[in-house]
Structures are given as C-alpha cells and as structure tokens.
Design an enzyme around this catalytic site. Sequence first.
Site, short mmCIF file in Angstrom:
data_model
loop_
_atom_site.label_atom_id
_atom_site.label_comp_id
_atom_site.label_asym_id
_atom_site.label_seq_id
_atom_site.Cartn_x
_atom_site.Cartn_y
_atom_site.Cartn_z
N HIS A 207 0.80 -1.23 0.00
CA HIS A 207 0.00 0.00 0.00
C HIS A 207 0.83 1.28 0.00
O HIS A 207 0.27 2.36 0.02
CB HIS A 207 -0.96 0.02 1.19
CG HIS A 207 -0.25 0.19 2.51
ND1 HIS A 207 0.31 -0.85 3.19
CD2 HIS A 207 -0.01 1.29 3.26
CE1 HIS A 207 0.87 -0.41 4.30
NE2 HIS A 207 0.71 0.88 4.37
C1 UD1 Z 1 -2.43 5.40 5.61
C2 UD1 Z 1 -1.18 6.02 6.21
C3 UD1 Z 1 -0.03 5.04 6.10
C4 UD1 Z 1 -0.38 3.70 6.70
C5 UD1 Z 1 -1.69 3.18 6.10
C6 UD1 Z 1 -2.11 1.95 6.84
C7 UD1 Z 1 -0.92 8.45 6.04
C8 UD1 Z 1 -0.23 9.54 5.32
N1 UD1 Z 1 -0.79 7.23 5.52
O1 UD1 Z 1 -2.18 5.22 4.23
O2 UD1 Z 1 1.09 5.55 6.80
O3 UD1 Z 1 0.66 2.80 6.47
O4 UD1 Z 1 -2.71 4.16 6.24
O5 UD1 Z 1 -3.02 1.19 6.11
O6 UD1 Z 1 -1.54 8.69 7.04
N2 UD1 Z 1 -9.59 4.42 1.58
C9 UD1 Z 1 -10.80 3.78 1.40
N3 UD1 Z 1 -11.33 3.13 2.49
C10 UD1 Z 1 -10.72 3.10 3.70
C11 UD1 Z 1 -9.47 3.73 3.84
C12 UD1 Z 1 -8.93 4.40 2.77
O7 UD1 Z 1 -11.39 3.79 0.33
O8 UD1 Z 1 -11.26 2.51 4.65
C13 UD1 Z 1 -9.02 5.17 0.45
C14 UD1 Z 1 -8.98 6.67 0.76
O9 UD1 Z 1 -10.17 7.29 0.45
C15 UD1 Z 1 -7.83 7.13 -0.09
C16 UD1 Z 1 -6.89 5.93 -0.07
O10 UD1 Z 1 -7.66 4.80 0.28
O11 UD1 Z 1 -8.22 7.36 -1.40
C17 UD1 Z 1 -5.74 6.13 0.88
O12 UD1 Z 1 -6.18 6.34 2.22
P1 UD1 Z 1 -5.31 7.22 3.26
O13 UD1 Z 1 -5.80 7.04 4.65
O14 UD1 Z 1 -5.19 8.63 2.78
O15 UD1 Z 1 -3.86 6.63 3.13
P2 UD1 Z 1 -3.37 5.13 3.18
O16 UD1 Z 1 -2.74 4.79 1.89
O17 UD1 Z 1 -4.48 4.26 3.70
N1 UDP Z 2 -3.56 -6.21 8.55
C1 UDP Z 2 -4.81 -6.82 8.70
N2 UDP Z 2 -5.48 -7.21 7.57
C2 UDP Z 2 -4.97 -7.06 6.32
C3 UDP Z 2 -3.70 -6.44 6.18
C4 UDP Z 2 -3.03 -6.01 7.33
O1 UDP Z 2 -5.28 -7.00 9.83
O2 UDP Z 2 -5.62 -7.44 5.35
C5 UDP Z 2 -2.86 -5.75 9.78
C6 UDP Z 2 -1.40 -6.14 9.88
O3 UDP Z 2 -1.23 -7.45 10.34
C7 UDP Z 2 -0.89 -5.11 10.87
C8 UDP Z 2 -1.63 -3.87 10.42
O4 UDP Z 2 -2.81 -4.34 9.75
O5 UDP Z 2 -1.29 -5.44 12.18
C9 UDP Z 2 -0.73 -3.10 9.51
O6 UDP Z 2 -1.42 -2.21 8.77
P1 UDP Z 2 -0.86 -1.61 7.42
O7 UDP Z 2 0.06 -2.55 6.75
O8 UDP Z 2 -2.05 -1.15 6.70
O9 UDP Z 2 -0.09 -0.31 7.93
P2 UDP Z 2 1.43 0.02 8.29
O10 UDP Z 2 1.85 -0.88 9.39
O11 UDP Z 2 2.23 -0.12 7.05
O12 UDP Z 2 1.37 1.45 8.71
#
Ligand code: UD1
Ligand code: UDP
Length: 364
Positions: A207
Amino acid sequence: MKTILSVVGARPNFIKIAPLAKAFKKYRKEVRHLLCHTGQHFDKQMSEIFFDDLQMPKPDFHLGVGGGSHASQTARIMLEVEKVLAAEKPDLVVVPGDVNSTLAASLVASKMGIPVAHVEAGLRSFDKTMPEEINRIVTDVVSDFLFVTEHSGVHNLRDEGMDDGRIFFVGNTMIDTLDANYDAVEAHPVADELGLDKGRYIVATFHRPSNVDDRESLGALMETLGRLARERRLVFPVHPRTRKSIEAFGLAKKIPKGLILTEPMGYIAFLSLMRYAELVITDSGGIQEETTYMGVQCITVRKNTERPVTIDVGTNHLVGVGMEKVERSAMDILGGTTKPGRIPEMWDGKAARRIAQIIMDHKE
Ligand code: UD1
Ligand code: UDP
C-alpha cells in the site's frame, strides 16, 4: 480524576491502541480513557472489524474525516480534533504510529498546551519522501512522552537532541496485541478455508504510494507476484489504495491463476494467514514486526526501513524495489535459504502496561 484521550484513525492505529485501552481499565478509578476515531480509514474491513476482533470499546468520538490530499485530510482532522479537545479538556493526548491522524492530533494538542504521548516514537527511515517520516519527526518534536519500541528509536531521538527524561523504551504495543490474541490466531481456519497447504503458500500486502500509485511500479510488482504464484499459491489481501490503482491502471484483467486477491482481512484471520505462511512479501511497517515476532520469513519491498531491529534480529529481508531482486530473494527462501530470527528485546506483551504505569506515576 484524569482524562486521557487517545486519537486513532488508520488500521495500524487500532491495533496499537487496543492494549493501552485495556491497560487503562486497571486505573479506572483514577482515569477516564476516551477514544477518538478520526475516520481516516472508514471501510468496515479497514476499521470496524478491528474493534470487533480486538473487543475494543466503541470510539467516544467519531470525526468522519475520510480521505483526501495530505493537506486537506490533515487540516480536517485538526479542525475536528480541536473541538473535541476544547470540550473534553484532557490531561493527556495519546497518539500511536505515524499516520496523518497522529500528526494532526499531536499538533493540535500541543498548541492547546495539552501534554502529548507518542506511542512508537523515534522510528526513522531517514527518507523524507515518505509522508510517514515527516509525521514521525513532527510528532516526536511536540510530544512530552516518547514511548519507544526498539533501541534504534532511542538512539535516533538522542541524536535529534531530545531530553532523556522524555524517552521511555517500553516495547511494542502492536506485539502486545499479537501476544494477547495468539491462541485465536493459531486456531483460525483461514488457511483451510482458502484451501492452502500450511507452510507452503505466500502472503503479500502492498500500500505504499511509492509502490502502488505508479502504473509501472504496480504493474511490475503484479507481474512478479504472478510469477511467484506459479511456484506457490499466493494470497494478496488488497488495501483500498491499491485496489483503486489496480482498477485505474486496468491491471485487474491480467491476474494470473494462483494469485488470490481478497478484500482486506480482519485482524485474527490475517495474522493467522501470516502465521502459517512460508513467506510474506510486503511494504507494510507493522507486518515487518509481526513476522519477526512469529518467526516467519518476510521480504520488505522498500529501499529502507524505520524498523531495523527486524533486519538485525528478526526474519525480515530488506531487498529494495527492484523486481529481479525481489523474485530472486523469494526463490531463495522458497528453496530453503531462510534466516533465523529472535524476538527483539521488550517485545513481551507488556508494553502497554509499562506505558500506563509510566503515565500514572508521572508527577507534573
Ligand atoms: C495510511 C497512512 C499510512 C499507513 C496506512 C495503513 C498516512 C499519510 N498514511 O495510508 O502511513 O501505512 O494508512 O493502512 O496517514 N480508503 C478507502 N477506504 C478506507 C481507507 C482508505 O477507500 O477505509 C481510500 C482513501 O479514500 C484514499 C486511499 O484509500 O483514497 C488512501 O487512504 P489514506 O488514509 O489517505 O492513506 P493510506 O494509503 O491508507
Ligand atoms: N492487517 C490486517 N489485515 C490485512 C492487512 C493487514 O489485519 O488485510 C494488519 C497487519 O497485520 C498489521 C496492520 O494491519 O497489524 C498493519 O497495517 P498496514 O500494513 O495497513 O499499515 P502500516 O503498518 O504499514 O502502517
């Protein structure tokens, strides 16, 4: 009675705060612990499922901010958090991790004169092209309690001139959650349900914007995963950011047989999937730590990691973003060239209890 307010917003935040919410219960006569969910993540599979899986209390506040550019998301969280803090006047704000919700809440609280505790302080990738790196640095600068998961964090904070009195090496609350749920993780039927041979399949998650926002990078990555899926079945629970890119770049038509794309999974199911995997390939932060704890081989498709203990002590292989290297490294591991690992110091399931104790013992 003290009021402590924790602010969470994204998937990894929920997992990191769950044991702390539990630890504060022990002090319920002295502490009112409130939970504020910014709504950064909002799909059921990215949010609600973790509250159910981890038996967490429902958030006291839900700000419903959703996605957007960094500036717009951060600004909206700041505006909404400010209202909650003005109404509740907490004695302390707790922020876990490195997401935009972490940054926004710590900035607002510190400017309102409210002490801030950062859970997972001090981690540094030394790569400011990662939004998380900026979030980590700023959050640490304005935090009063810096709770650190690994030694590198202590060194980084000292190098940045932080006062030793603010730095607490306590262990890892994400690992507390895994430790507390390990029996359920081992018993979950997800591998059987997907028809996988335990110990003989691969799990992938991606991601990071640097890997999934660019057509060429994501295309090359999907091709590599497709080739590895000829060797072993490969399960890829797809993050919403990645799903959007797969759709936008038209990559969904080319998914080869053997590569199983699923929705994001709940905590217990996903950890169970990793527990019985032969190999995990990821760019996640938390997954590098969880695989190290479980002794599962992990390939991290990034140029750097803010979690060096998973390389030095654990089972993580940092291979960069070149696909030839990723494939070669995966083939080596499938061929038996694995790396032994140990559990890092203080990753013993008790970090949240230490944090709660330090906060409760603190005299202003
Ligand atoms: C965010 C964090 C990242 C973390 C990740 C964990 C920031 C800058 N980034 O990244 O550090 O590793 O979460 O997963 O805070 N979206 C959906 N449904 C959801 C969530 C997100 O559709 O439930 C979409 C949002 O609308 C957006 C995209 O996914 O278009 C990214 O979401 P966003 O929270 O901005 O950043 P992540 O890539 O999820
Ligand atoms: N995780 C989960 N389901 C998934 C993918 C990840 O429960 O389908 C869990 C993972 O094991 C960890 C957390 O989500 O506990 C990590 O989230 P993510 O990788 O989105 O964020 P990051 O750690 O990179 O910020």
